[in-house]
Scaffold this motif. Sequence first.
Motif, short mmCIF file in Angstrom:
data_model
loop_
_atom_site.label_atom_id
_atom_site.label_comp_id
_atom_site.label_asym_id
_atom_site.label_seq_id
_atom_site.Cartn_x
_atom_site.Cartn_y
_atom_site.Cartn_z
N ARG A 162 6.74 -7.38 11.16
CA ARG A 162 7.28 -6.12 11.70
C ARG A 162 8.50 -6.55 12.70
O ARG A 162 9.35 -5.80 12.83
N PRO A 168 -6.10 7.59 -1.31
CA PRO A 168 -5.74 6.52 -0.35
C PRO A 168 -6.82 5.73 0.06
O PRO A 168 -6.64 4.71 0.40
N ARG A 176 -3.26 -9.18 10.50
CA ARG A 176 -2.65 -8.88 11.59
C ARG A 176 -1.56 -9.74 12.15
O ARG A 176 -0.27 -9.17 12.48
N GLU A 180 8.65 7.67 8.68
CA GLU A 180 7.52 7.36 7.92
C GLU A 180 6.95 8.45 7.21
O GLU A 180 6.05 8.68 6.33
N ASP A 214 0.90 -1.07 0.13
CA ASP A 214 0.06 -0.01 0.00
C ASP A 214 0.98 1.13 0.11
O ASP A 214 0.54 2.25 -0.67
N SER A 216 2.70 -0.62 4.58
CA SER A 216 2.65 0.84 5.34
C SER A 216 2.57 0.32 6.96
O SER A 216 2.99 1.50 7.60
N CYS A 217 2.60 -0.76 7.45
CA CYS A 217 2.35 -0.93 8.87
C CYS A 217 3.71 -1.45 9.37
O CYS A 217 3.74 -1.95 10.52
N THR A 254 8.77 9.43 4.13
CA THR A 254 8.34 8.73 2.71
C THR A 254 6.84 8.93 2.51
O THR A 254 6.46 9.21 1.25
N ARG A 275 -2.37 8.95 9.61
CA ARG A 275 -2.61 7.92 8.74
C ARG A 275 -4.21 7.42 8.92
O ARG A 275 -4.69 7.18 8.11
N GLN A 290 -5.98 17.09 1.02
CA GLN A 290 -6.05 15.72 0.94
C GLN A 290 -7.14 14.95 2.06
O GLN A 290 -8.16 14.40 1.63
N LEU A 344 -6.11 9.65 6.52
CA LEU A 344 -6.18 9.46 5.36
C LEU A 344 -6.78 8.02 4.95
O LEU A 344 -6.99 7.89 3.92
N GLY A 345 -6.91 7.32 6.08
CA GLY A 345 -7.59 6.22 6.19
C GLY A 345 -6.97 5.09 5.76
O GLY A 345 -7.12 3.94 5.14
N LEU A 346 -5.69 4.95 6.18
CA LEU A 346 -4.49 3.84 5.91
C LEU A 346 -4.86 2.77 7.11
O LEU A 346 -5.43 2.97 7.86
N PHE A 347 -4.48 1.41 6.40
CA PHE A 347 -4.64 0.38 7.42
C PHE A 347 -3.74 0.48 8.69
O PHE A 347 -2.72 1.28 8.64
N THR A 348 -4.04 0.27 9.63
CA THR A 348 -3.50 0.31 10.90
C THR A 348 -3.76 -0.86 11.88
O THR A 348 -4.70 -1.25 11.91
N PHE A 349 -2.54 -1.57 12.24
CA PHE A 349 -2.84 -2.34 13.38
C PHE A 349 -2.11 -2.03 14.74
O PHE A 349 -1.09 -1.26 14.60
N ASP A 350 -2.61 -2.24 15.96
CA ASP A 350 -2.02 -1.81 16.94
C ASP A 350 -0.70 -2.22 17.29
O ASP A 350 -0.53 -3.40 16.84
N ALA A 365 10.30 2.05 6.41
CA ALA A 365 10.30 3.63 5.94
C ALA A 365 11.75 4.07 6.38
O ALA A 365 12.43 4.72 5.93
N ARG A 415 -6.28 1.87 0.38
CA ARG A 415 -6.74 1.01 1.55
C ARG A 415 -7.96 -0.12 1.15
O ARG A 415 -7.58 -1.45 1.54
#
Lengths: 338, 338
Positions: free
Chosen positions: A317, A57, A310, B94, A46, A87-88, B97, B328, B173, B331-337, A93, A61
């Motif tokens: 990661r 974006p 996940r 991050e 992504d 991106s996670c 980039t 993030r 954006q 922008l609605g990007l993917f996220t994992f804790d 980066a 996503r």
Amino acid sequence: MPVDTRPIILTGDRTTGPLHLGHYAGSLKNRVALQDSHRQFLLLADAQALTDHAHDPAKVRRNVLEVALDYLAVGIDPAKTTICVQSCLPALAELTTLYMNFVTVARLERNPTIKDEIQARGFGRDIPVGFLCYPVAQAADITAFKATVVPVGEDQLPLIEQTNEIARRLNHQIGHDVLPQARALIAPVGRLPGVDGKAKMSKSQGNAIPLSAAPEAIRDAVRRMYTDPNHLRAADPGTVEGNVVFTYLDAFDEDREAVVALKEHYRRGGLGDVAVKRRLDDILQALLAPIRERRAALARDPGHVLRVLRAGTLEARERTQATLDEIRHALGLFTFDR
Amino acid sequence: MPVDTRPIILTGDRTTGPLHLGHYAGSLKNRVALQDSHRQFLLLADAQALTDHAHDPAKVRRNVLEVALDYLAVGIDPAKTTICVQSCLPALAELTTLYMNFVTVARLERNPTIKDEIQARGFGRDIPVGFLCYPVAQAADITAFKATVVPVGEDQLPLIEQTNEIARRLNHQIGHDVLPQARALIAPVGRLPGVDGKAKMSKSQGNAIPLSAAPEAIRDAVRRMYTDPNHLRAADPGTVEGNVVFTYLDAFDEDREAVVALKEHYRRGGLGDVAVKRRLDDILQALLAPIRERRAALARDPGHVLRVLRAGTLEARERTQATLDEIRHALGLFTFDR
């Protein structure tokens, strides 16, 4: 637990749209075949998709999930292959910005892949910096996983070369080999043409058969498939080269002898397009039906797909962070525990 | 606890060498003055130092501690000002980039600061990508802290402009203002010349007085300081403009009236270089003695300095990560804790 000595593969897809039959023939099928003999990581790219989709974006996503569904539907097994969201992974980066100090602007501009793509996208001088730098980001991806095998098309060989150049430069700076060299694994099946005969199958061109295509959509695509425009009557001799139906049979029909016989018959005359297309339709229907069904079942359980992503992302990661830590330590940069 | 409504300052130094009197006059003194009225963050910019010191990371690392010692020695109070190590803040890489997708190569090449510095460093086409992109990295630094005040020299105004352009582009954006605009705070004292009269005081030119200079080194530097080459005898009239001794008196002598009188006397004739230099030496000795002593005491307790850097870096990590998460998410990007 024994040490895993299998070669490490890194590959993946930009998340700009669901995958199609071209992806299946060119890469997905291979990935399924390689996931036992190799330690395989699949990157849902992504961040790279944003280098030319910064204005959209949401699309990037959305397609993280679509591509993940495609992976699982074709038989990528998350117990064997790690699927992760680019991106996670902050280490990617960090490595990108670090590597940017070891590559000159002139070197990037000489990269033939970048040159071609700048032209294809009509960027001119208004190319986003992120797009110019994507070979550096790709080097970060590959080296962060310490991948030694990278499946690519022939047009992407310069990217592997750039990656290895950066790895050598880093190893030289550090004084010993922290990063391995990667070798390209050229796909056995080349790029599949679009159903209209154009060189590239692409969703935006409307000449692709998506992996989730319904039976009627497949049938319709095969019916309007480009053949030999001079082959007007079944009795006439026809040409096989550049005839998309035969290109697809070459890619998907497992009965090689039958394909050879069909080609001969078609060249000689007496074999109509309708008959060949019926055969191809049968093959594609048989290939895509179970994929479509698995995909639909998976799409009804997004919680499962998210859990897969996940788990894969957290594992990736840790691995990429370990490589970053190793490089930072070897370069003697400052570090505080997280 | 009441909300901190003070303006946020982000500033810092590349960690390529210990700081000198030029830094003191141009920035350090101000930072000490501003640390109550402003929420101040000081960045030990080791990542930026690598953009043109990738071949010597050991030097960059060593000077993280040297510059930190300088900060603490001049009176930067870690209870008021957060001191942090740039390369230990992953959110900055991050954001860099990410922002690279919102800036074109042509835009970076038009940046006058970059143009000048490429020329000054003799990079030509072989400029490292990281160096071309440092305005983007600087935009990441400034916006990650949501700084609204950035102390700069006049030659750096284009960098603030680039930062604000990126912030506006991101806000556009996203659809609402996540990132504030930053304004430049031009230093009241301009760039201090070297003791040899050259425009810039710089360690590499050997014309700088480091903050840790010993009394004899200060005396020696003042003795060989560039004055008026035509002022051969004390009785002769002398020129004050371009005379480094008077430039330094302007910067460091707090008795403004006395300086005015001295200048007049020097112009008229009858005031020898030796007398003026003795006055400057007294002033610099008085200014630098406590700084040198505090610095030496701190250097004997590196554990304390490391604890200061660690606490500051962890606090900054949290703050910059919060900004990254906010962007993030917006922008609605993917996220994992994590």
